[in-house]
Design a protein around this motif. Structure first.
Motif, PDB file in Angstrom:
ATOM      1  N   ALA A 223       0.845  -1.198   0.000  1.00 19.23           N
ATOM      2  CA  ALA A 223       0.000   0.000   0.000  1.00 19.23           C
ATOM      3  C   ALA A 223       0.877   1.243   0.000  1.00 19.23           C
ATOM      4  CB  ALA A 223      -0.920  -0.004   1.221  1.00 19.23           C
ATOM      5  N   TYR A 224       0.508   2.249  -0.795  1.00 18.08           N
ATOM      6  CA  TYR A 224       1.282   3.492  -0.882  1.00 18.08           C
ATOM      7  C   TYR A 224       0.907   4.361   0.317  1.00 18.08           C
ATOM      8  CZ  TYR A 224       3.765   7.364  -3.088  1.00 18.08           C
ATOM      9  OH  TYR A 224       4.657   8.365  -3.363  1.00 18.08           O
ATOM     10  N   THR A 225       1.899   4.621   1.175  1.00 16.78           N
ATOM     11  CA  THR A 225       1.638   5.310   2.439  1.00 16.78           C
ATOM     12  C   THR A 225       2.093   6.762   2.375  1.00 16.78           C
ATOM     13  OG1 THR A 225       2.090   3.201   3.533  1.00 16.78           O
ATOM     14  CG2 THR A 225       1.889   5.129   4.937  1.00 16.78           C
ATOM     15  N   ILE A 226       1.153   7.676   2.637  1.00 17.06           N
ATOM     16  CA  ILE A 226       1.431   9.112   2.673  1.00 17.06           C
ATOM     17  C   ILE A 226       1.232   9.583   4.108  1.00 17.06           C
ATOM     18  CG2 ILE A 226       0.803  11.379   1.741  1.00 17.06           C
ATOM     19  CD1 ILE A 226      -0.491   9.831  -0.636  1.00 17.06           C
ATOM     20  N   VAL A 227       2.264  10.199   4.691  1.00 11.17           N
ATOM     21  CA  VAL A 227       2.167  10.601   6.094  1.00 11.17           C
ATOM     22  C   VAL A 227       2.409  12.099   6.236  1.00 11.17           C
ATOM     23  CG1 VAL A 227       2.917   8.326   6.861  1.00 11.17           C
ATOM     24  CG2 VAL A 227       4.598  10.139   6.610  1.00 11.17           C
ATOM     25  N   GLU A 228       1.817  12.665   7.277  1.00 12.06           N
ATOM     26  CA  GLU A 228       1.955  14.089   7.564  1.00 12.06           C
ATOM     27  C   GLU A 228       2.714  14.267   8.873  1.00 12.06           C
ATOM     28  OE1 GLU A 228      -1.050  17.886   8.111  1.00 12.06           O
ATOM     29  OE2 GLU A 228      -1.425  16.031   9.222  1.00 12.06           O
ATOM     30  N   LEU A 229       3.796  15.072   8.835  1.00 13.58           N
ATOM     31  CA  LEU A 229       4.586  15.366  10.022  1.00 13.58           C
ATOM     32  C   LEU A 229       4.545  16.864  10.328  1.00 13.58           C
ATOM     33  CD1 LEU A 229       7.815  13.211   9.457  1.00 13.58           C
ATOM     34  CD2 LEU A 229       5.941  12.723  11.038  1.00 13.58           C
ATOM     35  N   VAL A 230       4.891  17.189  11.561  1.00  7.75           N
ATOM     36  CA  VAL A 230       5.062  18.585  11.941  1.00  7.75           C
ATOM     37  C   VAL A 230       6.541  18.938  11.996  1.00  7.75           C
ATOM     38  CG1 VAL A 230       4.665  20.305  13.747  1.00  7.75           C
ATOM     39  CG2 VAL A 230       2.909  18.600  13.259  1.00  7.75           C
ATOM     40  N   ASP A 231       7.326  18.045  12.592  1.00  8.02           N
ATOM     41  CA  ASP A 231       8.760  18.271  12.782  1.00  8.02           C
ATOM     42  C   ASP A 231       9.549  17.559  11.682  1.00  8.02           C
ATOM     43  OD1 ASP A 231      11.370  18.563  13.620  1.00  8.02           O
ATOM     44  OD2 ASP A 231      10.970  17.992  15.699  1.00  8.02           O
ATOM     45  N   PRO A 232      10.314  18.291  10.853  1.00  4.83           N
ATOM     46  CA  PRO A 232      11.105  17.633   9.799  1.00  4.83           C
ATOM     47  C   PRO A 232      12.200  16.726  10.345  1.00  4.83           C
ATOM     48  CG  PRO A 232      11.646  19.979   9.959  1.00  4.83           C
ATOM     49  CD  PRO A 232      10.448  19.761  10.814  1.00  4.83           C
ATOM     50  N   GLY A 233      12.492  16.838  11.643  1.00  9.62           N
ATOM     51  CA  GLY A 233      13.500  15.975  12.233  1.00  9.62           C
ATOM     52  C   GLY A 233      13.106  14.509  12.261  1.00  9.62           C
ATOM     53  N   TYR A 234      11.810  14.225  12.053  1.00  9.82           N
ATOM     54  CA  TYR A 234      11.340  12.831  12.077  1.00  9.82           C
ATOM     55  C   TYR A 234      11.193  12.234  10.677  1.00  9.82           C
ATOM     56  CZ  TYR A 234      10.339  13.562  17.017  1.00  9.82           C
ATOM     57  OH  TYR A 234      10.451  13.816  18.354  1.00  9.82           O
ATOM     58  N   ILE A 235      11.671  12.944   9.679  1.00  7.48           N
ATOM     59  CA  ILE A 235      11.580  12.423   8.304  1.00  7.48           C
ATOM     60  C   ILE A 235      12.342  11.112   8.174  1.00  7.48           C
ATOM     61  CG2 ILE A 235      12.254  12.836   5.912  1.00  7.48           C
ATOM     62  CD1 ILE A 235      11.589  15.752   6.276  1.00  7.48           C
ATOM     63  N   SER A 236      13.567  11.078   8.693  1.00  9.47           N
ATOM     64  CA  SER A 236      14.384   9.860   8.583  1.00  9.47           C
ATOM     65  C   SER A 236      13.724   8.697   9.316  1.00  9.47           C
ATOM     66  CB  SER A 236      15.786  10.108   9.138  1.00  9.47           C
ATOM     67  OG  SER A 236      15.720  10.539  10.488  1.00  9.47           O
ATOM     68  N   THR A 237      13.084   8.980  10.443  1.00  7.61           N
ATOM     69  CA  THR A 237      12.391   7.926  11.190  1.00  7.61           C
ATOM     70  C   THR A 237      11.226   7.374  10.380  1.00  7.61           C
ATOM     71  OG1 THR A 237      12.933   9.104  13.240  1.00  7.61           O
ATOM     72  CG2 THR A 237      11.290   7.352  13.392  1.00  7.61           C
ATOM     73  N   CYS A 238      10.499   8.275   9.730  1.00 12.14           N
ATOM     74  CA  CYS A 238       9.376   7.833   8.887  1.00 12.14           C
ATOM     75  C   CYS A 238       9.865   7.027   7.692  1.00 12.14           C
ATOM     76  CB  CYS A 238       8.571   9.048   8.412  1.00 12.14           C
ATOM     77  SG  CYS A 238       7.116   9.387   9.407  1.00 12.14           S
ATOM     78  N   LYS A 239      11.002   7.403   7.155  1.00 10.41           N
ATOM     79  CA  LYS A 239      11.572   6.641   6.035  1.00 10.41           C
ATOM     80  C   LYS A 239      11.950   5.235   6.491  1.00 10.41           C
ATOM     81  CE  LYS A 239      13.279  10.459   3.180  1.00 10.41           C
ATOM     82  NZ  LYS A 239      14.470  11.129   2.616  1.00 10.41           N
ATOM     83  N   ARG A 240      12.508   5.127   7.703  1.00 11.63           N
ATOM     84  CA  ARG A 240      12.835   3.800   8.225  1.00 11.63           C
ATOM     85  C   ARG A 240      11.576   2.974   8.488  1.00 11.63           C
ATOM     86  NH1 ARG A 240      16.945   6.650  11.050  1.00 11.63           N
ATOM     87  NH2 ARG A 240      15.632   6.817  12.919  1.00 11.63           N
ATOM     88  N   ALA A 241      10.462   3.675   8.734  1.00 13.86           N
ATOM     89  CA  ALA A 241       9.177   2.985   8.906  1.00 13.86           C
ATOM     90  C   ALA A 241       8.549   2.625   7.567  1.00 13.86           C
ATOM     91  CB  ALA A 241       8.219   3.855   9.721  1.00 13.86           C
ATOM     92  N   ASN A 242       9.274   2.932   6.460  1.00 11.74           N
ATOM     93  CA  ASN A 242       8.864   2.586   5.088  1.00 11.74           C
ATOM     94  C   ASN A 242       7.705   3.428   4.557  1.00 11.74           C
ATOM     95  OD1 ASN A 242      10.766   0.401   4.680  1.00 11.74           O
ATOM     96  ND2 ASN A 242       9.516  -0.779   6.115  1.00 11.74           N
ATOM     97  N   ALA A 243       7.581   4.663   5.045  1.00  7.73           N
ATOM     98  CA  ALA A 243       6.588   5.572   4.456  1.00  7.73           C
ATOM     99  C   ALA A 243       7.013   5.906   3.033  1.00  7.73           C
ATOM    100  CB  ALA A 243       6.478   6.843   5.292  1.00  7.73           C
ATOM    101  N   ASP A 244       6.059   5.900   2.104  1.00  8.93           N
ATOM    102  CA  ASP A 244       6.377   6.159   0.700  1.00  8.93           C
ATOM    103  C   ASP A 244       6.501   7.644   0.404  1.00  8.93           C
ATOM    104  OD1 ASP A 244       6.212   3.395  -0.587  1.00  8.93           O
ATOM    105  OD2 ASP A 244       4.318   3.489   0.479  1.00  8.93           O
ATOM    106  N   GLU A 245       5.702   8.454   1.077  1.00  9.70           N
ATOM    107  CA  GLU A 245       5.738   9.896   0.827  1.00  9.70           C
ATOM    108  C   GLU A 245       5.505  10.631   2.148  1.00  9.70           C
ATOM    109  OE1 GLU A 245       4.064  12.860  -2.689  1.00  9.70           O
ATOM    110  OE2 GLU A 245       4.005  10.684  -2.887  1.00  9.70           O
ATOM    111  N   ILE A 246       6.359  11.610   2.421  1.00 12.61           N
ATOM    112  CA  ILE A 246       6.306  12.330   3.702  1.00 12.61           C
ATOM    113  C   ILE A 246       6.093  13.813   3.429  1.00 12.61           C
ATOM    114  CG2 ILE A 246       7.550  12.880   5.825  1.00 12.61           C
ATOM    115  CD1 ILE A 246       9.262  10.302   5.195  1.00 12.61           C
ATOM    116  N   ILE A 247       5.083  14.375   4.084  1.00  9.69           N
ATOM    117  CA  ILE A 247       4.758  15.793   3.918  1.00  9.69           C
ATOM    118  C   ILE A 247       4.892  16.472   5.276  1.00  9.69           C
ATOM    119  CG2 ILE A 247       2.955  17.450   3.319  1.00  9.69           C
ATOM    120  CD1 ILE A 247       1.835  15.250   1.430  1.00  9.69           C
ATOM    121  N   VAL A 248       5.757  17.483   5.355  1.00  9.67           N
ATOM    122  CA  VAL A 248       5.941  18.240   6.591  1.00  9.67           C
ATOM    123  C   VAL A 248       5.099  19.500   6.478  1.00  9.67           C
ATOM    124  CG1 VAL A 248       7.602  19.317   8.149  1.00  9.67           C
ATOM    125  CG2 VAL A 248       8.280  17.309   6.804  1.00  9.67           C
TER     126      VAL A 248
END
Length: 344
Positions: A223-248
């Motif tokens: 499944a293509y996962t799109i996630v929304e973050l507030v803090d850009p410092g957690y982008i790498s963590t979301c990538k390790r969680a295999n999120a396909d697209e990250i929007i801060v």
């Protein structure tokens, strides 16, 4: 010796589920009562009425019970008419009971659906996690787009009831978990959108998004996962969680304000492009076959001349790397997609 044929397990399972449904809704007793009435009255009429078989009596009883009343068979003896009168009164009671039971089942099912208490077996659908003003804008945009106008969307949110009247929106009440995701049929979902919970502070909000992403990816990696973050410092963590697209979200709004400060009016262009209403919008389209093997400049000119669209990026394969503003000599291949700004 011929091997014995195995029973149809699907038929057995269906029969068990149907019987469980009848017991749960107390329809088994109603069916038993109808059967007893039909049996006794049919046998009684066949014994009392001349030239009336059991099958003919059963036919008359069913016609009377359903209040159809064809009139093709009529009791003529005194005791036959007594049985008919009793049958008619029972028919009124039974018909009212059946109607009330069916109405109760339908109303109860509707209430459960609106309160997010059921499961759904939709396929190739979108799962939207959390409900807030951004989720409402996302839903409106998806419904405005012709490609997703009727796409099933399953909303998982900790709210009391279904928030909008949308026949293709299905609601599940609760937090994102294995249980709610399985009820949303995540295994066959195409896209999952995970938004931040506005009731939490920024740290807890992003932590919840990351945990939800891990849960989603553990069930369905495709499944293509799109996630929304507030803090850009957690982008790498979301990538390790295999999120396909990250929007801060905070970063996007800050960049827009910065651009508006130094380039007045630029946000109007961005709003026009991303708006789901009339005007120019961003689209992703397959590379036209006649443009395979040509340079980016040649494709750019062709799309502008023939389709009044501006190519701003190229994506390698449908979910591959995105190359923004490629060099003029970039050669496009068969499986490339064009990201364009166009009026339609």
């Amino acid at each position: 010796m011929q091997p014995t044929k195995a029973p149809d397990t699907s038929l057995i399972i269906f029969s068990q589920r149907f019987w469980h449904f009848l017991q749960r809704e107390k329809l088994d007793r109603l069916i038993l009562a109808i059967g007893i009435i039909l049996g006794f009255s049919s046998i009684g009429l066949s014994l009392l009425e001349p030239d009336l078989s059991v099958l003919d009596a059963l036919w008359w009883n069913i016609v009377t019970l359903t209040t159809v009343g064809y009139g093709d068979i009529t009791p003529v003896t005194f005791w036959g008419r007594v049985i008919a009168i009793v049958n008619m009164f029972f028919s009124i009671v039974i018909l009212a009971t059946v109607s009330a039971t069916i109405a109760s089942i339908l109303v109860d099912r509707k209430i459960k659906e609106d309160r997010g208490m059921t499961s759904f077996q939709v396929k190739n659908h979108i799962i939207l996690c959390e409900w807030n003003y951004r989720a409402k804008l996302i839903l409106n945009g998806l419904r405005f787009d012709g490609k997703t106008k009727t796409t099933p969307i399953v909303l998982i949110a900790n709210i009391d009831s279904k928030p909008v009247d949308d026949k293709y929106l299905f609601f599940i009440q609760g937090q994102v978990s294995d249980e709610t995701l399985n009820r949303a049929n995540l295994a066959e979902a195409k896209t999952v959108i995970i938004l931040g919970d506005d009731s939490l502070d920024n740290l807890a909000r992003d932590a919840k998004v990351i945990l939800s992403t891990l849960t989603v990816e553990s069930i369905n990696r495709s499944a293509y996962t799109i996630v929304e973050l507030v803090d850009p410092g957690y982008i790498s963590t979301c990538k390790r969680a295999n999120a396909d697209e990250i929007i801060v979200s905070s970063e996007l709004s800050s960049m827009l304000i910065y651009q508006a400060t130094i380039n007045h009016g630029i946000t109007n262009v961005v709003s026009d492009i991303f708006s789901s209403q009339d005007g120019n919008q961003i689209y992703k389209i397959p590379l036209p076959k006649e443009q395979i093997g040509l340079t980016f400049l040649e494709v750019f000119i062709y799309m502008k001349q023939h389709h009044q669209s501006t190519v701003i990026a190229v994506q390698k394969d449908e979910d591959g790397e995105v190359i923004s503003n490629p060099p003029t000599h970039y050669i496009l291949s068969e499986y490339d997609y064009l990201i364009v700004i166009a009026p339609n």
